[in-house]
Design a protein around this motif. Structure first.
Motif, PDB file in Angstrom:
ATOM      1  N   CYS A 202      43.665  -6.725  -0.848  1.00 44.62           N
ATOM      2  CA  CYS A 202      43.851  -6.676   0.609  1.00 44.62           C
ATOM      3  C   CYS A 202      44.576  -5.395   1.023  1.00 44.62           C
ATOM      4  N   ASP A 203      45.610  -5.047   0.301  1.00 46.17           N
ATOM      5  CA  ASP A 203      46.351  -3.828   0.624  1.00 46.17           C
ATOM      6  C   ASP A 203      45.463  -2.594   0.503  1.00 46.17           C
ATOM      7  N   GLY A 207      44.204   0.248   3.507  1.00 46.28           N
ATOM      8  CA  GLY A 207      44.373   1.686   3.365  1.00 46.28           C
ATOM      9  C   GLY A 207      43.067   2.458   3.334  1.00 46.28           C
ATOM     10  N   ASP A 208      41.994   1.834   2.819  1.00 49.16           N
ATOM     11  CA  ASP A 208      40.720   2.542   2.663  1.00 49.16           C
ATOM     12  C   ASP A 208      39.872   2.566   3.929  1.00 49.16           C
ATOM     13  N   GLY A 209      40.133   1.652   4.841  1.00 45.08           N
ATOM     14  CA  GLY A 209      39.361   1.623   6.071  1.00 45.08           C
ATOM     15  C   GLY A 209      37.944   1.115   5.912  1.00 45.08           C
ATOM     16  N   LYS A 228      39.864 -16.123  -0.398  1.00 39.92           N
ATOM     17  CA  LYS A 228      40.998 -16.799   0.243  1.00 39.92           C
ATOM     18  C   LYS A 228      42.043 -15.790   0.715  1.00 39.92           C
ATOM     19  N   SER A 229      42.323 -14.784  -0.103  1.00 49.18           N
ATOM     20  CA  SER A 229      43.337 -13.791   0.275  1.00 49.18           C
ATOM     21  C   SER A 229      42.899 -12.974   1.477  1.00 49.18           C
ATOM     22  N   LEU A 236      42.903  -8.009   8.123  1.00 53.43           N
ATOM     23  CA  LEU A 236      41.501  -7.874   7.713  1.00 53.43           C
ATOM     24  C   LEU A 236      40.593  -8.834   8.479  1.00 53.43           C
ATOM     25  N   ALA A 237      41.021  -9.208   9.669  1.00 54.58           N
ATOM     26  CA  ALA A 237      40.268 -10.199  10.435  1.00 54.58           C
ATOM     27  C   ALA A 237      38.841  -9.741  10.744  1.00 54.58           C
TER      28      ALA A 237
END
Length: 380
Positions: A202-203, A207-209, A228-229, A236-237
């Motif tokens: 997710c992180d 950062g990557d767009g 799930k994450s 990240l909706a």
């Protein structure tokens, strides 16, 4: 359904005309780390087709019988099973879901002179060199994943992240996507799942767009945990999750993820509408499985249908079977099946089974929506 290991071996290529049954070897993943749900659906298709063949008189009056071997997604185990099945005198071998396992089986089939009809695996290079002994029903990965790349671009996604496990299959998929997207301005960002946790994925996405994340990773893990994450990360909706390898096809996906498993586009090898034959088989498979049949179950049914037609027409001699791929013209559950040689494909290939991109409807996760369709069958 199985044959004891102490069955007297038959010489390679022997015609079993004086035997009580005609036997086909079957390779399926039925235990972990194989995808057992896929193996169960594939085997259900095989078994239903054998029942139908035998109800119509079998192979020139002799019953058709399956000799089943569990690969557990292990290439070495599959190669050893091919050796065993050759000794047992099977007329041909069918099956396998996992591409790296099917590649080992196909390579061994070529070396043994044992006809192998690959049901589900899509890796382009099933054998290093062209072979007459192997044919395939599933579409080549380069064909179907190109359709998926077209879908991504059409949906406005040009910056794609892939959460990838180390595998020849996943690496081939990443390369196909990159080759398709790059000439049209698309970018593929690789996230190595050996080094990243689902939370770290997710992180990286923030950062990557990237606007889409593709799950090129094992089922159920880490794919389920990644979904799930991402679904729970408010940052990240707007990101689309995709699964070109077809994980959402199986009921297990919906059971594990519930609503989180919906709206995840995947490749599905079914026509938008089934033929009368397909509808009849769908109902019988549903009863046998106790759930909606996946496209993998249809692949199993069509595999046995093709082999039964070949064995009726050309006998059980292995060389005659392998020499007949180019003459196959069989009505399957998903269209008319013919095999031909395709550029870059080392085996006889059905070009092509119907392909579309689908997802589970968020309003009704048990229902599938067709989002994008590939071209029509080229050889049917």
């Amino acid at each position: 359904m199985d044959t004891p290991l102490d069955t007297p071996p038959s010489p390679p290529g022997a015609d079993q005309a004086d035997g009580p049954s005609v036997r086909i070897g079957v390779l399926v993943p039925l235990t972990r780390p194989g995808w057992a749900a896929a193996g169960r659906h594939l085997l259900a298709g095989f078994e239903l087709a054998v029942r139908d063949v035998n109800d119509l008189g079998g192979i020139t009056g002799r019953p058709l019988e399956l000799v089943v071997r569990d690969t557990a997604a292990d290439p070495r185990r599959a190669a050893e099973a091919m050796d065993e099945l050759a000794r047992l005198g099977v007329a041909a071998v069918a099956g396998e879901y996992h591409s790296v396992v099917a590649r080992a089986a196909a390579t061994r089939a070529d070396a043994l002179g044992l006809p192998f009809l690959c049901s589900s695996a899509v890796l382009d290079a099933l054998t290093e060199q062209p072979t007459e002994w192997v044919a395939r029903l599933a579409p080549a990965q380069s064909h179907s994943w190109r359709i998926y790349a077209d879908f991504l671009l059409g949906a406005g996604h040009s910056r794609i992240a892939v959460a990838a496990d180390p595998s020849v299959y996943w690496a081939a998929g990443t390369r196909i996507l990159r080759d398709c997207l790059a000439p049209r301005g698309g970018t593929v960002i690789e996230l190595d799942m050996r080094a990243l946790s689902p939370t770290a994925v997710c992180d990286e996405l923030v950062g990557d767009g990237a606007t889409a994340l593709l799950l090129l990773a094992g089922h159920p893990e880490p794919a389920v945990s990644i979904v799930k994450s991402v679904r729970r990360d408010e940052r990240l909706a707007e990101i689309m999750i995709g699964a070109p390898a077809g994980q959402p096809e199986f009921a297990e996906w919906a059971t594990l993820l519930g609503d989180d498993g919906a709206a995840i586009p995947f490749l599905r090898y079914l026509p938008e509408r089934l033929s009368p034959l397909g509808a009849r088989v769908e109902a019988a498979l549903r009863e046998r499985l106790g759930e909606a049949p996946s496209f993998v179950a249809f692949e199993g049914y069509d595999t046995v249908t093709v082999l039964a037609d070949v064995l009726r027409s050309h006998g059980t001699d292995r060389a005659r079977t392998a020499g007949s791929w180019s003459r196959v013209a069989v009505e399957g559950t998903r269209g008319r099946i013919r095999f031909s040689r395709r550029p870059g494909i080392s085996v006889w290939q059905w070009a092509w089974t119907p392909v579309h991109v689908a997802d589970r409807d968020p309003a009704e996760p048990g229902r599938f929506r067709v989002l994008h369709a590939g071209e029509e069958n080229a050889d049917g």
